[in-house]
Design a protein around this motif. Structure first.
Motif, PDB file in Angstrom:
ATOM      1  N   GLY A   1      34.242  42.011  36.728  1.00  0.00           N
ATOM      2  CA  GLY A   1      33.052  41.838  37.982  1.00  0.00           C
ATOM      3  C   GLY A   1      33.743  40.849  38.447  1.00  0.00           C
ATOM      4  O   GLY A   1      33.966  40.846  40.079  1.00  0.00           O
ATOM      5  N   ASN A   2      34.032  39.133  38.323  1.00  0.00           N
ATOM      6  CA  ASN A   2      34.836  38.305  38.443  1.00  0.00           C
ATOM      7  C   ASN A   2      36.126  38.392  39.295  1.00  0.00           C
ATOM      8  O   ASN A   2      36.206  38.052  40.801  1.00  0.00           O
ATOM      9  N   LEU A   3      36.752  39.498  39.146  1.00  0.00           N
ATOM     10  CA  LEU A   3      38.177  39.376  39.578  1.00  0.00           C
ATOM     11  C   LEU A   3      38.187  40.290  40.571  1.00  0.00           C
ATOM     12  O   LEU A   3      38.829  40.356  41.334  1.00  0.00           O
ATOM     13  N   ALA A   4      36.436  40.906  40.555  1.00  0.00           N
ATOM     14  CA  ALA A   4      36.719  41.647  41.852  1.00  0.00           C
ATOM     15  C   ALA A   4      36.303  41.694  43.181  1.00  0.00           C
ATOM     16  O   ALA A   4      35.559  42.185  44.112  1.00  0.00           O
ATOM     17  N   LYS A   5      35.539  40.014  42.776  1.00  0.00           N
ATOM     18  CA  LYS A   5      34.362  39.840  44.083  1.00  0.00           C
ATOM     19  C   LYS A   5      35.104  39.794  45.603  1.00  0.00           C
ATOM     20  O   LYS A   5      37.016  39.783  45.260  1.00  0.00           O
ATOM     21  N   PRO A   6      34.969  39.789  46.700  1.00  0.00           N
ATOM     22  CA  PRO A   6      35.934  40.140  47.867  1.00  0.00           C
ATOM     23  C   PRO A   6      36.675  38.548  48.039  1.00  0.00           C
ATOM     24  O   PRO A   6      37.588  38.593  48.889  1.00  0.00           O
ATOM     25  N   HIS A   7      36.314  37.534  47.756  1.00  0.00           N
ATOM     26  CA  HIS A   7      36.774  36.267  47.793  1.00  0.00           C
ATOM     27  C   HIS A   7      38.061  36.380  46.886  1.00  0.00           C
ATOM     28  O   HIS A   7      38.991  34.702  47.116  1.00  0.00           O
ATOM     29  N   MET A   8      38.001  36.747  45.783  1.00  0.00           N
ATOM     30  CA  MET A   8      39.766  36.632  45.370  1.00  0.00           C
ATOM     31  C   MET A   8      40.358  37.985  46.088  1.00  0.00           C
ATOM     32  O   MET A   8      41.839  38.033  45.174  1.00  0.00           O
ATOM     33  N   ALA A   9      40.329  38.343  46.286  1.00  0.00           N
ATOM     34  CA  ALA A   9      40.904  39.142  47.289  1.00  0.00           C
ATOM     35  C   ALA A   9      42.636  38.592  47.736  1.00  0.00           C
ATOM     36  O   ALA A   9      42.377  37.863  48.608  1.00  0.00           O
ATOM     37  N   LEU A  10      43.686  39.518  48.177  1.00  0.00           N
ATOM     38  CA  LEU A  10      44.780  38.956  48.998  1.00  0.00           C
ATOM     39  C   LEU A  10      44.074  39.172  50.340  1.00  0.00           C
ATOM     40  O   LEU A  10      44.536  37.640  51.394  1.00  0.00           O
TER      41      LEU A  10
END
Length: 74
Positions: free
Chosen positions: A31-40
């Motif tokens: 869930g931490n990796l799927a946050k919007p601010h983690m997107a390229l």
């Protein structure tokens, strides 16, 4: 001979550090990796439309599609 040993040890270190960087992500951590601010790209639709408009105005290949005539049609 010394150069060969140097290259072999360098390859060994690179391989070791490359393998040690790989890890399994637990299901509750995903869930931490799927946050919007983690997107390229935070807003993919806006970027796609901007690229389309730019390539249409330029009348040249935009790198993501065929050439345009400047009118917006392909």
């Amino acid at each position: 001979m010394k150069t060969r040993q140097y290259l072999l040890s360098l390859l060994l270190y690179v391989t070791y550090f490359g393998i040690s960087g790989c890890t399994a992500v637990q299901p509750w951590e995903r869930g931490n990796l799927a946050k919007p601010h983690m997107a390229l790209d935070a807003n993919a639709l806006h970027t796609s439309l901007s690229q389309h408009n730019y390539s249409s105005r330029e009348g040249a290949a935009g790198g993501n599609s065929a050439e345009g005539g400047g009118c917006g049609c392909y």
